[in-house]
Design an enzyme around this catalytic site. Structure first.
Site, PDB file in Angstrom:
ATOM      1  N   HIS A  16      -6.187  -3.431 -10.742  1.00  0.00           N
ATOM      2  CA  HIS A  16      -6.656  -3.083  -9.585  1.00  0.00           C
ATOM      3  C   HIS A  16      -8.176  -2.751  -9.711  1.00  0.00           C
ATOM      4  O   HIS A  16      -8.663  -2.331 -10.487  1.00  0.00           O
ATOM      5  CB  HIS A  16      -5.883  -1.908  -9.174  1.00  0.00           C
ATOM      6  CG  HIS A  16      -6.287  -1.221  -7.783  1.00  0.00           C
ATOM      7  ND1 HIS A  16      -7.054  -0.067  -7.772  1.00  0.00           N
ATOM      8  CD2 HIS A  16      -5.776  -1.585  -6.623  1.00  0.00           C
ATOM      9  CE1 HIS A  16      -7.045   0.075  -6.539  1.00  0.00           C
ATOM     10  NE2 HIS A  16      -6.502  -0.604  -5.791  1.00  0.00           N
TER      11      HIS A  16
ATOM     12  N   HIS B 148       0.865  -1.206   0.032  1.00  0.00           N
ATOM     13  CA  HIS B 148      -0.123  -0.036  -0.040  1.00  0.00           C
ATOM     14  C   HIS B 148       0.674   1.237   0.011  1.00  0.00           C
ATOM     15  O   HIS B 148       0.426   2.487   0.420  1.00  0.00           O
ATOM     16  CB  HIS B 148      -0.761   0.103   1.048  1.00  0.00           C
ATOM     17  CG  HIS B 148      -2.283   0.477   0.920  1.00  0.00           C
ATOM     18  ND1 HIS B 148      -3.025   1.438   1.380  1.00  0.00           N
ATOM     19  CD2 HIS B 148      -3.310  -0.140   0.045  1.00  0.00           C
ATOM     20  CE1 HIS B 148      -4.292   1.721   0.904  1.00  0.00           C
ATOM     21  NE2 HIS B 148      -4.331   0.696   0.137  1.00  0.00           N
TER      22      HIS B 148
END
Length: 385
Positions: free
Chosen positions: A288, A188
């Site tokens: 994604h 992340h």
């Protein structure tokens, strides 16, 4: 001949954190898109309203012309807001064109190259024990691949304990799922350059499928030293918005998997081009998608068509989805036909899903004001979420 002139543009901000777009044409054919920046839904909505004067009266089938007009017609271009707005419009226009011609979108891109697409499910937990149980739940529900975050608050260079905690979480999942299951690891963007090699070394014994956003995308130039250091495939791309952003990492030769988001990276039109560029560099794509059903449907159209599509993220059961889940806005809860960790080839026209418009309109009256949390280190300094 059907009149595909755009006559109406509607936006619906719906829980848990999504923005849906409906574009209607003079002939009554309509298409759905999902233009959103998580935590900035109202900003993207305003951007689309600014584009509305270009949309109304434009032929919905002239997708590339509209894309180029919006991208090149403004002096300032790119970035998350503009590209996310354009992404949702692009999805909706492709949906209209597919419906008008009676075929799935992947047929208009050259046809399918596979019969089904593997997906992965998120696993979440604060401790190795919790995350191991979450992985077992995914396995019990037929998934053949999972992904997890292994770290949270991270200093620019953190303690050995933090590195060991990250490894313990991955080890817990690997012990549950065995060696036949792929485990993606999402950092992340929380790890900085000085810590990246230590994290990669600690995770390597547990054979992660990939390391996603090991560093922030603005620091992708540092991936050269990291990719030379580890055997784990490197993945990035969710915070990159066009082929020009991706061109740089492909030229550097440091990335193994690109992860463009169909709701951020210019929609179906642009992600198809990104995938083709990646193929020329022998790089895979894994779109994604922690968002809603429209964004996932758009991603799957790319997956079915692109030979280098590796695996597909979904938000099904993700911990962000409080108040609504992926299939809640579909007329058929089994609309994606998920079976044994795969989505079979979708055959309905356009995006291949049917949105429950009545439910969308009711949910839009509730809306949302989702924002990601702000994290701080013990000394009070802001750190990456």
């Amino acid at each position: 001949m059907q009149d595909l002139t755009i006559t109406k543009v509607e936006l619906f901000k719906v829980p848990p954190r999504w923005l849906f777009l409906k574009i209607t044409t003079a002939s009554g054919i309509f298409g759905w898109g999902e233009p959103v920046v998580e935590g900035r839904a109202a900003t993207v909505e305003a951007c689309i309203r600014e584009m509305e004067e270009h949309l109304i009266g434009h032929p919905a089938n002239k997708i590339e012309d509209f894309w180029q007009m919006i991208y090149r017609g403004g002096f300032y271009r790119g970035g998350p807001v503009l590209m996310s707005a354009l992404s949702g419009i692009d999805q909706a226009m492709w949906d209209i064109k597919g419906k008008a011609l009676g075929v799935p979108i992947y047929e208009l891109l050259g046809g399918a190259v596979r019969d089904k697409v593997k997906i992965y499910g998120w696993v979440h937990g604060d401790t190795p024990e919790e995350i191991g149980k979450a992985a077992q739940w995914r396995m019990d529900n037929g998934f053949q691949a999972v992904k997890l975050n292994v770290c949270d608050h991270m200093e620019w260079i953190d303690t050995p304990a933090k590195v060991k905690q990250a490894a313990a979480k991955l080890a817990a999942v690997r012990s549950v799922v065995g060696d036949d299951i792929c485990i993606g690891v999402d950092l992340h963007g929380r790890v900085h350059k000085g810590q990246a090699k230590a994290i990669a070394k600690a995770l390597e014994p547990y054979d992660p499928y990939f390391l996603e956003e090991l560093v922030l995308s603005e620091n992708n130039d540092t991936l050269k030293s990291i990719s030379d250091y580890t055997s784990i495939p490197i993945a990035t791309g969710e915070r990159m918005y066009s082929r020009w952003d991706f061109k740089r990492v492909l030229e550097q030769g440091t990335v193994d998997i690109l992860q463009p988001d169909l709701s951020h990276a210019g929609g179906i039109s642009e992600v198809k081009k990104i995938a083709t560029m990646a193929e020329a560099y022998d790089v895979a794509i894994a779109p994604h998608c922690p968002l809603g059903p429209i964004s996932l449907a758009a991603a799957l159209q790319i997956d079915f068509n692109c030979i280098n599509a590796l695996i597909q993220e979904t938000s099904l059961g993700i911990h962000y989805n409080v108040g609504a889940d992926l299939v809640d806005y579909l007329t058929d809860p089994d609309g994606f036909g998920l079976r044994d960790g795969f989505v079979p080839l979708m055959t309905k026209p356009g995006l291949g899903i049917e949105i429950d418009e009545e439910k969308v309109r009711a949910a839009a009256k509730i809306g949302h004001n989702w924002k990601n949390p702000i994290w701080r280190n013990p000394d009070g300094s802001v750190t990456e979420w």
